[in-house]
Design a protein around this motif. Structure first.
Motif, PDB file in Angstrom:
ATOM      1  N   PHE A  73      -8.027  96.981  54.285  1.00  0.00           N
ATOM      2  CA  PHE A  73      -8.237  95.592  53.903  1.00  0.00           C
ATOM      3  C   PHE A  73      -6.889  94.896  53.727  1.00  0.00           C
ATOM      4  O   PHE A  73      -5.938  95.493  53.226  1.00  0.00           O
ATOM      5  CB  PHE A  73      -9.019  95.508  52.586  1.00  0.00           C
ATOM      6  CG  PHE A  73     -10.436  95.995  52.688  1.00  0.00           C
ATOM      7  CD1 PHE A  73     -11.454  95.137  53.092  1.00  0.00           C
ATOM      8  CD2 PHE A  73     -10.752  97.311  52.389  1.00  0.00           C
ATOM      9  CE1 PHE A  73     -12.767  95.592  53.190  1.00  0.00           C
ATOM     10  CE2 PHE A  73     -12.052  97.775  52.483  1.00  0.00           C
ATOM     11  CZ  PHE A  73     -13.067  96.909  52.884  1.00  0.00           C
ATOM     12  N   LEU A  74      -6.836  93.635  54.146  1.00  0.00           N
ATOM     13  CA  LEU A  74      -5.657  92.796  53.940  1.00  0.00           C
ATOM     14  C   LEU A  74      -6.078  91.569  53.143  1.00  0.00           C
ATOM     15  O   LEU A  74      -7.048  90.890  53.507  1.00  0.00           O
ATOM     16  CB  LEU A  74      -5.048  92.352  55.272  1.00  0.00           C
ATOM     17  CG  LEU A  74      -4.317  93.410  56.103  1.00  0.00           C
ATOM     18  CD1 LEU A  74      -3.779  92.791  57.390  1.00  0.00           C
ATOM     19  CD2 LEU A  74      -3.169  94.040  55.313  1.00  0.00           C
ATOM     20  N   ILE A  75      -5.354  91.293  52.067  1.00  0.00           N
ATOM     21  CA  ILE A  75      -5.627  90.142  51.220  1.00  0.00           C
ATOM     22  C   ILE A  75      -4.383  89.266  51.178  1.00  0.00           C
ATOM     23  O   ILE A  75      -3.276  89.764  50.971  1.00  0.00           O
ATOM     24  CB  ILE A  75      -5.990  90.578  49.788  1.00  0.00           C
ATOM     25  CG1 ILE A  75      -7.232  91.482  49.799  1.00  0.00           C
ATOM     26  CG2 ILE A  75      -6.207  89.375  48.884  1.00  0.00           C
ATOM     27  CD1 ILE A  75      -7.490  92.163  48.465  1.00  0.00           C
ATOM     28  N   ASP A  76      -4.571  87.981  51.380  1.00  0.00           N
ATOM     29  CA  ASP A  76      -3.481  87.011  51.268  1.00  0.00           C
ATOM     30  C   ASP A  76      -3.965  85.912  50.331  1.00  0.00           C
ATOM     31  O   ASP A  76      -4.785  85.076  50.715  1.00  0.00           O
ATOM     32  CB  ASP A  76      -3.126  86.436  52.637  1.00  0.00           C
ATOM     33  CG  ASP A  76      -1.916  85.504  52.575  1.00  0.00           C
ATOM     34  OD1 ASP A  76      -1.434  85.223  51.457  1.00  0.00           O
ATOM     35  OD2 ASP A  76      -1.452  85.066  53.637  1.00  0.00           O
ATOM     36  N   ILE A  77      -3.477  85.929  49.108  1.00  0.00           N
ATOM     37  CA  ILE A  77      -3.983  85.001  48.105  1.00  0.00           C
ATOM     38  C   ILE A  77      -3.592  83.564  48.412  1.00  0.00           C
ATOM     39  O   ILE A  77      -4.227  82.613  47.938  1.00  0.00           O
ATOM     40  CB  ILE A  77      -3.478  85.412  46.697  1.00  0.00           C
ATOM     41  CG1 ILE A  77      -4.401  84.817  45.615  1.00  0.00           C
ATOM     42  CG2 ILE A  77      -2.038  85.028  46.500  1.00  0.00           C
ATOM     43  CD1 ILE A  77      -5.809  85.334  45.655  1.00  0.00           C
ATOM     44  N   ALA A  78      -2.558  83.360  49.237  1.00  0.00           N
ATOM     45  CA  ALA A  78      -2.119  82.003  49.574  1.00  0.00           C
ATOM     46  C   ALA A  78      -3.130  81.306  50.465  1.00  0.00           C
ATOM     47  O   ALA A  78      -3.212  80.076  50.470  1.00  0.00           O
ATOM     48  CB  ALA A  78      -0.754  82.040  50.253  1.00  0.00           C
ATOM     49  N   GLY A  79      -3.911  82.081  51.242  1.00  0.00           N
ATOM     50  CA  GLY A  79      -4.877  81.503  52.166  1.00  0.00           C
ATOM     51  C   GLY A  79      -5.941  80.624  51.515  1.00  0.00           C
ATOM     52  O   GLY A  79      -6.027  79.439  51.791  1.00  0.00           O
ATOM     53  N   PRO A  80      -6.784  81.197  50.639  1.00  0.00           N
ATOM     54  CA  PRO A  80      -6.872  82.649  50.498  1.00  0.00           C
ATOM     55  C   PRO A  80      -7.617  83.257  51.679  1.00  0.00           C
ATOM     56  O   PRO A  80      -8.397  82.574  52.347  1.00  0.00           O
ATOM     57  CB  PRO A  80      -7.660  82.800  49.190  1.00  0.00           C
ATOM     58  CG  PRO A  80      -8.557  81.607  49.172  1.00  0.00           C
ATOM     59  CD  PRO A  80      -7.773  80.478  49.782  1.00  0.00           C
ATOM     60  N   ALA A  81      -7.375  84.544  51.917  1.00  0.00           N
ATOM     61  CA  ALA A  81      -8.036  85.233  53.015  1.00  0.00           C
ATOM     62  C   ALA A  81      -8.164  86.715  52.678  1.00  0.00           C
ATOM     63  O   ALA A  81      -7.339  87.266  51.945  1.00  0.00           O
ATOM     64  CB  ALA A  81      -7.236  85.060  54.310  1.00  0.00           C
ATOM     65  N   ALA A  82      -9.209  87.325  53.200  1.00  0.00           N
ATOM     66  CA  ALA A  82      -9.416  88.764  53.038  1.00  0.00           C
ATOM     67  C   ALA A  82     -10.072  89.294  54.302  1.00  0.00           C
ATOM     68  O   ALA A  82     -11.129  88.802  54.713  1.00  0.00           O
ATOM     69  CB  ALA A  82     -10.290  89.052  51.820  1.00  0.00           C
ATOM     70  N   TYR A  83      -9.424  90.263  54.933  1.00  0.00           N
ATOM     71  CA  TYR A  83      -9.918  90.816  56.190  1.00  0.00           C
ATOM     72  C   TYR A  83     -10.065  92.327  56.094  1.00  0.00           C
ATOM     73  O   TYR A  83      -9.370  92.988  55.308  1.00  0.00           O
ATOM     74  CB  TYR A  83      -8.954  90.497  57.341  1.00  0.00           C
ATOM     75  CG  TYR A  83      -8.733  89.029  57.583  1.00  0.00           C
ATOM     76  CD1 TYR A  83      -9.734  88.224  58.101  1.00  0.00           C
ATOM     77  CD2 TYR A  83      -7.492  88.449  57.313  1.00  0.00           C
ATOM     78  CE1 TYR A  83      -9.526  86.872  58.328  1.00  0.00           C
ATOM     79  CE2 TYR A  83      -7.279  87.102  57.535  1.00  0.00           C
ATOM     80  CZ  TYR A  83      -8.289  86.312  58.048  1.00  0.00           C
ATOM     81  OH  TYR A  83      -8.070  84.986  58.270  1.00  0.00           O
ATOM     82  N   PHE A  84     -10.970  92.851  56.932  1.00  0.00           N
ATOM     83  CA  PHE A  84     -11.047  94.293  57.126  1.00  0.00           C
ATOM     84  C   PHE A  84     -10.589  94.565  58.550  1.00  0.00           C
ATOM     85  O   PHE A  84     -11.134  94.001  59.510  1.00  0.00           O
ATOM     86  CB  PHE A  84     -12.468  94.817  56.925  1.00  0.00           C
ATOM     87  CG  PHE A  84     -12.598  96.300  57.138  1.00  0.00           C
ATOM     88  CD1 PHE A  84     -11.887  97.185  56.339  1.00  0.00           C
ATOM     89  CD2 PHE A  84     -13.399  96.821  58.143  1.00  0.00           C
ATOM     90  CE1 PHE A  84     -11.976  98.564  56.532  1.00  0.00           C
ATOM     91  CE2 PHE A  84     -13.506  98.187  58.345  1.00  0.00           C
ATOM     92  CZ  PHE A  84     -12.796  99.060  57.531  1.00  0.00           C
ATOM     93  N   VAL A  85      -9.574  95.397  58.685  1.00  0.00           N
ATOM     94  CA  VAL A  85      -8.956  95.671  59.986  1.00  0.00           C
ATOM     95  C   VAL A  85      -9.298  97.079  60.434  1.00  0.00           C
ATOM     96  O   VAL A  85      -9.138  98.042  59.670  1.00  0.00           O
ATOM     97  CB  VAL A  85      -7.416  95.509  59.908  1.00  0.00           C
ATOM     98  CG1 VAL A  85      -6.786  95.713  61.285  1.00  0.00           C
ATOM     99  CG2 VAL A  85      -7.052  94.137  59.346  1.00  0.00           C
TER     100      VAL A  85
END
Length: 227
Positions: A73-85
Motif C-alpha cells: 500500500f502507498l499512502i500520500d496524505i498530501a493528495g490525499p491518496a491511498a493505493y494498493f500496488v
C-alpha cells in the motif's frame, strides 16, 4: 566611510547566510524526524501477530502487509491518496476498504491529527460527518515518549490513536475489540524516494469498469426476478 559602506553589506550577507543555515538545519531536522521504518505488531489477549512493515517519509507511507503478500500500500496524505500496488500483475488500484490499516497509520499533524484521519476515512468510503467523531482523550507516556491519545468514533471504525509528536505519526492504535497494534522497533533512517512511488509501466485497475464490461458481455447472466 568607504570601509564602513563595504563592511555593512558584508555583515548583512553574513547575517542572511547564518539565518538561512539555521532555517535549513531546522527544516532538515523536521524532515528527518518523519523518515523512519518500523514493524507493525498486533496483540490481543495472549496472542501476538506480525502484521507487516511500514516505511514513512515526509507525509508518505509504504505499508507492506502480511495479509497482502503480492503487493503493498502507498499512502500520500498530501493528495490525499491511498493505493494498493501489485508489481507482479503490473497494476495498481485505489485502496478503498482493502485494509483498515491504511485509515489508521497515516502521517498526521500532531496539533490536529483528526483532519488527516477524516481524509483517510473519506478515501475509504463515504463518510457521514454527523456520525464521525474525533477528539483528544488524554496524554500518556509510552517508552519514555509523551503521546497525545485521540479517540476516533465512526460506524465503520472506532479506535484510540497514540500520536508521537516527534515522528508526526500514530505509533499505536487500539481497536474497538481490544486489539493493540503497535509500530515497534522504530528505526530513524533515510528512506529512498522511489520506495514511495508507483513503479513505471503500471496501469490503474478499476474494478467497477471491469464489472461493467462483464455485464455487457455474454458471460453475465442476469438473476431472475424474485417472485
Amino acid at each position: 566611510m568607504k570601509l564602513n559602506a563595504q563592511a555593512s553589506p558584508a555583515r548583512s550577507l553574513l547575517k542572511a547566510s547564518l539565518l538561512a543555515a539555521v532555517f535549513l538545519a531546522a527544516t532538515a531536522g523536521s524532515v528527518e524526524a518523519q523518515q523512519f521504518s518500523a514493524d507493525l505488531v498486533a496483540k490481543k489477549d495472549e496472542t501476538t501477530t506480525a502484521l507487516g512493515r511500514l516505511r514513512v517519509s515526509d507525509g508518505k507511507v509504504r505499508l507492506e502487509a502480511a495479509a497482502w503478500p503480492d503487493g503493498f500500500f502507498l499512502i500520500d496524505i498530501a493528495g490525499p491518496a491511498a493505493y494498493f500496488v501489485r508489481p507482479g500483475a503490473r497494476v495498481f488500484m485505489d485502496a478503498k476498504q482493502s485494509s483498515p490499516l491504511t485509515g489508521m497509520f497515516a502521517p498526521v499533524d500532531p496539533n490536529d491529527p483528526c483532519r488527516q484521519w477524516l481524509a483517510m476515512a473519506q478515501l475509504s468510503a463515504p463518510t457521514d460527518l454527523a456520525t464521525w467523531r474525533c477528539q483528544h482523550d488524554h496524554e500518556e507516556t509510552v517508552a519514555g515518549r509523551k503521546m497525545d491519545v485521540y479517540r476516533v468514533a465512526a460506524p465503520s471504525s472506532t479506535f484510540l490513536g497514540w500520536v508521537d509528536r516527534e515522528h508526526k505519526f500514530p505509533v499505536q492504535i487500539k481497536t474497538e475489540d481490544g486489539t493493540m497494534i503497535t509500530a515497534e522497533h522504530i528505526r530513524d533512517e533515510l528512506q529512498p524516494a522511489q520506495t514511495f512511488e508507483i513503479p513505471a509501466g503500471m496501469r490503474k485497475f478499476d474494478p467497477k469498469a471491469l464489472i461493467q464490461r462483464i455485464k455487457q458481455s455474454d458471460v453475465w447472466v442476469a438473476q431472475p426476478d424474485s417472485e
